[in-house]
Design a protein around this motif. Structure first.
Motif, PDB file in Angstrom:
ATOM      1  N   LYS A  97      25.686 -79.694 -97.878  1.00 40.93           N
ATOM      2  CA  LYS A  97      25.920 -78.348 -97.489  1.00 40.93           C
ATOM      3  C   LYS A  97      26.818 -77.537 -98.765  1.00 40.93           C
ATOM      4  O   LYS A  97      26.250 -76.486 -99.222  1.00 40.93           O
ATOM      5  N   THR A  98      27.591 -78.334 -99.558  1.00 39.88           N
ATOM      6  CA  THR A  98      28.194 -77.739-100.745  1.00 39.88           C
ATOM      7  C   THR A  98      27.611 -77.346-101.680  1.00 39.88           C
ATOM      8  O   THR A  98      27.285 -76.209-102.245  1.00 39.88           O
ATOM      9  N   PHE A  99      26.160 -78.265-102.188  1.00 41.36           N
ATOM     10  CA  PHE A  99      25.480 -78.161-103.099  1.00 41.36           C
ATOM     11  C   PHE A  99      24.255 -77.317-102.883  1.00 41.36           C
ATOM     12  O   PHE A  99      23.802 -76.658-103.545  1.00 41.36           O
ATOM     13  N   THR A 100      23.892 -77.179-101.708  1.00 39.29           N
ATOM     14  CA  THR A 100      22.688 -76.469-101.441  1.00 39.29           C
ATOM     15  C   THR A 100      22.693 -75.705-100.267  1.00 39.29           C
ATOM     16  O   THR A 100      21.977 -74.483-100.116  1.00 39.29           O
ATOM     17  N   GLY A 101      23.697 -75.550 -99.567  1.00 38.77           N
ATOM     18  CA  GLY A 101      23.937 -74.471 -98.369  1.00 38.77           C
ATOM     19  C   GLY A 101      23.190 -74.818 -97.222  1.00 38.77           C
ATOM     20  O   GLY A 101      23.226 -74.231 -96.141  1.00 38.77           O
ATOM     21  N   LEU A 102      22.509 -76.088 -97.435  1.00 33.55           N
ATOM     22  CA  LEU A 102      21.679 -76.343 -96.451  1.00 33.55           C
ATOM     23  C   LEU A 102      22.286 -77.325 -95.274  1.00 33.55           C
ATOM     24  O   LEU A 102      23.307 -78.188 -95.648  1.00 33.55           O
ATOM     25  N   GLU A 103      22.126 -77.283 -93.833  1.00 29.59           N
ATOM     26  CA  GLU A 103      22.514 -78.098 -93.003  1.00 29.59           C
ATOM     27  C   GLU A 103      21.597 -78.302 -91.887  1.00 29.59           C
ATOM     28  O   GLU A 103      20.428 -77.734 -91.706  1.00 29.59           O
ATOM     29  N   ASP A 104      21.709 -79.095 -90.853  1.00 30.05           N
ATOM     30  CA  ASP A 104      20.915 -79.461 -89.820  1.00 30.05           C
ATOM     31  C   ASP A 104      19.552 -79.737 -90.242  1.00 30.05           C
ATOM     32  O   ASP A 104      18.478 -79.273 -89.804  1.00 30.05           O
ATOM     33  N   VAL A 105      19.508 -80.405 -91.285  1.00 28.81           N
ATOM     34  CA  VAL A 105      18.144 -81.112 -91.939  1.00 28.81           C
ATOM     35  C   VAL A 105      18.104 -82.637 -92.050  1.00 28.81           C
ATOM     36  O   VAL A 105      19.317 -83.388 -91.578  1.00 28.81           O
ATOM     37  N   PHE A 106      16.931 -83.348 -92.086  1.00 27.09           N
ATOM     38  CA  PHE A 106      16.866 -84.726 -92.163  1.00 27.09           C
ATOM     39  C   PHE A 106      17.668 -85.211 -93.135  1.00 27.09           C
ATOM     40  O   PHE A 106      17.548 -84.995 -94.274  1.00 27.09           O
ATOM     41  N   LEU A 107      18.544 -86.176 -92.704  1.00 28.30           N
ATOM     42  CA  LEU A 107      19.487 -86.701 -93.512  1.00 28.30           C
ATOM     43  C   LEU A 107      19.767 -88.084 -93.017  1.00 28.30           C
ATOM     44  O   LEU A 107      20.110 -88.289 -92.098  1.00 28.30           O
ATOM     45  N   GLU A 108      19.440 -89.094 -94.151  1.00 30.93           N
ATOM     46  CA  GLU A 108      19.422 -90.548 -93.611  1.00 30.93           C
ATOM     47  C   GLU A 108      19.953 -91.340 -94.715  1.00 30.93           C
ATOM     48  O   GLU A 108      19.865 -91.043 -96.139  1.00 30.93           O
ATOM     49  N   GLN A 109      20.603 -92.182 -94.517  1.00 33.58           N
ATOM     50  CA  GLN A 109      21.315 -93.370 -95.642  1.00 33.58           C
ATOM     51  C   GLN A 109      20.101 -94.249 -95.827  1.00 33.58           C
ATOM     52  O   GLN A 109      19.170 -94.758 -95.260  1.00 33.58           O
ATOM     53  N   LEU A 110      20.215 -94.515 -97.463  1.00 27.02           N
ATOM     54  CA  LEU A 110      18.942 -95.523 -97.951  1.00 27.02           C
ATOM     55  C   LEU A 110      19.679 -96.743 -98.192  1.00 27.02           C
ATOM     56  O   LEU A 110      19.239 -97.833 -98.086  1.00 27.02           O
ATOM     57  N   HIS A 111      20.711 -96.660 -99.223  1.00 25.29           N
ATOM     58  CA  HIS A 111      21.217 -97.996-100.031  1.00 25.29           C
ATOM     59  C   HIS A 111      22.784 -97.736-100.523  1.00 25.29           C
ATOM     60  O   HIS A 111      22.812 -96.519-100.727  1.00 25.29           O
ATOM     61  N   THR A 112      23.379 -98.690-100.619  1.00 21.59           N
ATOM     62  CA  THR A 112      24.662 -98.523-101.381  1.00 21.59           C
ATOM     63  C   THR A 112      24.677 -99.312-102.752  1.00 21.59           C
ATOM     64  O   THR A 112      23.922-100.278-103.000  1.00 21.59           O
ATOM     65  N   PHE A 113      25.157 -98.438-103.909  1.00 18.49           N
ATOM     66  CA  PHE A 113      24.794 -98.980-105.004  1.00 18.49           C
ATOM     67  C   PHE A 113      26.303 -99.437-105.553  1.00 18.49           C
ATOM     68  O   PHE A 113      27.209 -98.609-105.762  1.00 18.49           O
ATOM     69  N   GLY A 114      26.544-100.662-106.105  1.00 18.68           N
ATOM     70  CA  GLY A 114      28.130-101.054-106.520  1.00 18.68           C
ATOM     71  C   GLY A 114      28.073-101.995-107.481  1.00 18.68           C
ATOM     72  O   GLY A 114      28.931-102.903-107.412  1.00 18.68           O
ATOM     73  N   LYS A 115      27.377-101.846-108.714  1.00 20.82           N
ATOM     74  CA  LYS A 115      27.550-102.587-109.869  1.00 20.82           C
ATOM     75  C   LYS A 115      28.890-101.950-110.475  1.00 20.82           C
ATOM     76  O   LYS A 115      29.113-100.915-110.349  1.00 20.82           O
ATOM     77  N   THR A 116      29.592-103.019-110.993  1.00 20.45           N
ATOM     78  CA  THR A 116      30.904-102.640-111.520  1.00 20.45           C
ATOM     79  C   THR A 116      30.672-101.451-112.783  1.00 20.45           C
ATOM     80  O   THR A 116      31.684-100.762-112.604  1.00 20.45           O
ATOM     81  N   GLU A 117      29.623-101.651-113.324  1.00 16.82           N
ATOM     82  CA  GLU A 117      29.588-100.985-114.580  1.00 16.82           C
ATOM     83  C   GLU A 117      28.837 -99.636-114.267  1.00 16.82           C
ATOM     84  O   GLU A 117      28.224 -99.200-115.156  1.00 16.82           O
ATOM     85  N   ARG A 118      28.290 -99.469-113.119  1.00 14.76           N
ATOM     86  CA  ARG A 118      27.430 -98.420-112.956  1.00 14.76           C
ATOM     87  C   ARG A 118      27.985 -96.845-113.296  1.00 14.76           C
ATOM     88  O   ARG A 118      27.261 -96.028-113.689  1.00 14.76           O
ATOM     89  N   ASP A 119      29.233 -96.757-113.316  1.00 14.42           N
ATOM     90  CA  ASP A 119      29.761 -95.562-113.753  1.00 14.42           C
ATOM     91  C   ASP A 119      30.881 -95.887-114.566  1.00 14.42           C
ATOM     92  O   ASP A 119      32.009 -96.195-114.417  1.00 14.42           O
ATOM     93  N   PRO A 120      30.787 -95.422-115.851  1.00 12.31           N
ATOM     94  CA  PRO A 120      31.729 -95.727-116.942  1.00 12.31           C
ATOM     95  C   PRO A 120      33.180 -94.780-116.726  1.00 12.31           C
ATOM     96  O   PRO A 120      34.302 -95.285-117.161  1.00 12.31           O
ATOM     97  N   GLY A 121      33.025 -93.807-115.783  1.00  9.96           N
ATOM     98  CA  GLY A 121      34.091 -93.237-115.493  1.00  9.96           C
ATOM     99  C   GLY A 121      35.249 -94.018-114.487  1.00  9.96           C
ATOM    100  O   GLY A 121      36.290 -93.398-114.254  1.00  9.96           O
ATOM    101  N   GLY A 122      34.903 -95.051-114.036  1.00 10.03           N
ATOM    102  CA  GLY A 122      35.638 -96.000-113.156  1.00 10.03           C
ATOM    103  C   GLY A 122      34.899 -96.540-112.079  1.00 10.03           C
ATOM    104  O   GLY A 122      33.646 -96.355-112.064  1.00 10.03           O
TER     105      GLY A 122
END
Lengths: 231, 231
Positions: free
Chosen positions: B64-89
């Motif tokens: 909603k925040t980024f697109t203004g869209l709501e009530d659309v198809f939205l589904e979980q796919l996968h969780t990404f959790g490598k320690t080094e995936r984000d250099p910011g933390g």
DNA sequence: ATATATAACCGTAAATTTAACGTTTAAATT
DNA sequence: AATTTAAACGTTAAATTTACGGTTATATAT
């Protein structure tokens, strides 16, 4: 502190399915929870994710800690994140599943760590949303056994076609025509027949097969689909 | 503080696929990242999970925040959790995907929020592991379009069979035999023909169809499998 | 008015696959 | 030597898939 945002407890839960070619039963590994809330109740094995640890390594650690098992099939399934899923606090949990070829050695390893195998239709009540997790795992098992030959993860290295058939029957909980099953599975070129027989179940003996890893990977990537006839 | 363990930043990333029946192109929504590291680079839309918020609601909020869209198809796919995936933390990210039927209104809503649609084969470089996420989404799209008629999420309420065909061609990136496709999709009883025609593409006009929600749900639960012939 | 062009739509036959079932084989046991 | 049993092999009809060719409706050009 690069990001300015609140952090959350992150945990792993792990569905461990086991299959024993001897008693031909699908089993699920459960553990008696040691911490409150719900200490003493049955639950999936699980634990918290450490900050310095890849989540896949957390899953491996959890599995190792509770069962002694390592180097087995272990895959992420889904992440559960309702705010009220754990009365003990806001914990988001990543569900993994593991498929185990059960033999006496592995059974013992697991038992010595305090976990216990339950037959799928004789599960006790489970804490939190663990029942939902089990349901997800069972339906994934059915789905995967069709779209990829995941059944192999549950069988020993050498296995017979009747054993494979009975595993599929256990997964789908119905009888399957043996003649058509044999044709279908052999036509995929996924099995390599060995010059050995297993005679534990018959006088004639059933040929042992192993698994053609190369063709398996090819079929998997090409999006294979195994339809199994009702017997 | 019931549990004594370190906490982790948890974020949502969202793959937004869009399809426009006019230009017959699959598109992906990207956003110019505002925060460091990598401010200014293209990324999937995303944000942090709040402690008092279900993760599915986080995903809805991010979308909603980024697109203004709501009530659309939205589904979980996968969780990404490598320690080094984000250099910011240490940030573990839950990937969702959304499928959008693009029309001018929705395109404008999205544009006004600073996001931009890219054609799938013309994507810019993406930050972090977002390229892996895109690849996962694309392969899921192919998988799902076969095993469930997910294509419908990408088409307007009323659509023609040729439009549906061209969507499948866009997803699979190959040509499909129109006569066999028509037979196959009609045999599923998933489409309801309306007494209206769409004449934007031909003089004869193509019948408009809508979607039989009931049969769709039934097929989905029964584990439907649509094989699509190469043309 | 008539011809033309084009996307949409309809139909069919051969090849392949599936479903349902019967038969043969090998070897231990009686 | 006969019997028993699981394993392995085979057959046929039905259903589905594949690869095509032909017809229809209608706006546009002649």
């Amino acid at each position: 502190m690069t990001y300015n945002h609140e952090k959350i407890w992150l945990s792993i839960d792990c569905l461990v399915f086991g299959y024993d070619v001897k008693d031909e039963n699908l089993k699920l590994l459960l553990f008696e929870r040691k911490v409150n809330p719900f200490a003493g109740s049955w639950s999936l094995i699980g634990g918290f994710v450490n900050v310095n640890e890849d989540i896949c390594h957390s899953a491996e650690r959890v599995l190792k800690t509770f069962t002694g098992l390592e180097d087995v099939f272990l895959e992420q399934l889904h992440t559960f994140g309702k705010t009220e899923r754990d009365p003990g606090g806001r914990v988001v949990s990543i569900l993994y599943w593991s498929l185990i070829k059960l033999d006496d050695i592995k059974k013992d390893i697991v038992n010595s760590h305090g976990a216990r195998w339950f037959e799928l239709d004789k599960l006790p009540n489970l804490i939190l949303d663990h029942e939902r997790m089990v349901n997800l795992g069972v339906s994934q098992l059915k789905k995967n056994a069709i779209s990829s030959p995941i059944g192999f993860e549950l069988l020993p290295e050498k296995f017979t076609i009747p054993q494979l058939l009975r595993l599929y029957e256990a997964i789908y909980n119905r009888s399957i025509d043996d003649r058509n099953f044999r044709k279908k599975i052999l036509s995929t070129d996924i099995l390599i027949r060995l010059n050995e027989k297993d005679k534990t179940n018959s006088k004639k003996g059933a040929y042992l097969y192993k698994f053609n890893e190369e063709n398996y990977q090819r079929l998997k990537s090409e999006g294979y689909h195994l339809d199994i006839a009702i017997g």
